[in-house]
Design an enzyme around this catalytic site. Structure first.
Site, PDB file in Angstrom:
ATOM      1  NE  ARG A  21      -2.744  -0.989   3.419  1.00  0.00           N
ATOM      2  CZ  ARG A  21      -3.534  -1.326   4.410  1.00  0.00           C
ATOM      3  NH1 ARG A  21      -4.763  -1.716   4.172  1.00  0.00           N
ATOM      4  NH2 ARG A  21      -3.112  -1.279   5.654  1.00  0.00           N
ATOM      5  CG  ASP A  22       3.750   4.523   1.068  1.00  0.00           C
ATOM      6  OD1 ASP A  22       3.445   5.183   0.042  1.00  0.00           O
ATOM      7  OD2 ASP A  22       4.438   4.998   1.983  1.00  0.00           O
TER       8      ASP A  22
END
Length: 165
Positions: A21-22
């Site tokens: 997610r990042d």
């Protein structure tokens, strides 16, 4: 090599039921022996669990998959594939795939804007690399590689064909 090694780390996360997610260049570390380590797992989790509210998203806007930018709940490994594609684009071209003056504009671009094929062609990117970037960054997650394992197999098959030429 970096994309394949990062893909292996993403595949391990997928096996644990997690989405990074990042994913972005700053979260891919390479030591002097060429060992790639994926860092900053603070946003990692299943789907979009852990958000502060249903209107927020997690990650760095310039690298978010469209479904992540929209705040969809059912994120899977294809969101990581998109972010890895945006990272590859940035590494190859030297700039982000989309330009924006604010995070909100960047999120809009991630959802609505297509890649500038002329930029890839203008940098004399090989047709194969162009294909990988386009497939990894497809707006429709169904058109992306379903897993990092599939991406790695495609890259390795391509490299093997190139070596045989």
């Amino acid at each position: 090599d970096v994309i394949v090694k990062t893909g292996r780390a993403l595949e391990a996360l997928r096996g644990a039921g997690l989405v990074h997610r990042d994913l972005k260049p700053g979260n891919i570390m390479i030591d002097d022996r060429g060992v790639v380590t994926l860092i900053d797992l603070g946003f990692s989790g299943a789907g979009m669990s852990g958000r502060s509210d249903s209107e927020s998203t997690m990650g760095t806007p310039a690298y978010l998959a469209p479904e992540q930018a929209r705040g969809e709940e059912d994120l899977d490994s294809r969101a990581n594939i998109y972010s890895l594609g945006a990272t590859l684009y940035h590494l190859v071209i030297g700039k982000l795939p989309f330009k924006a003056d604010s995070d909100a504009e960047m999120l809009r671009a991630q959802v609505l804007d297509g890649l500038n094929g002329a930029a890839l062609k203008g940098m004399q990117v090989s047709p194969s690399l162009h294909y990988f970037i386009e497939k990894m960054m497809a707006k429709d997650k169904e058109a992306r590689y379903p897993t990092a394992k599939d991406l790695i197999e495609d890259i390795e098959a391509h490299l093997k064909r190139q070596a045989e030429l």
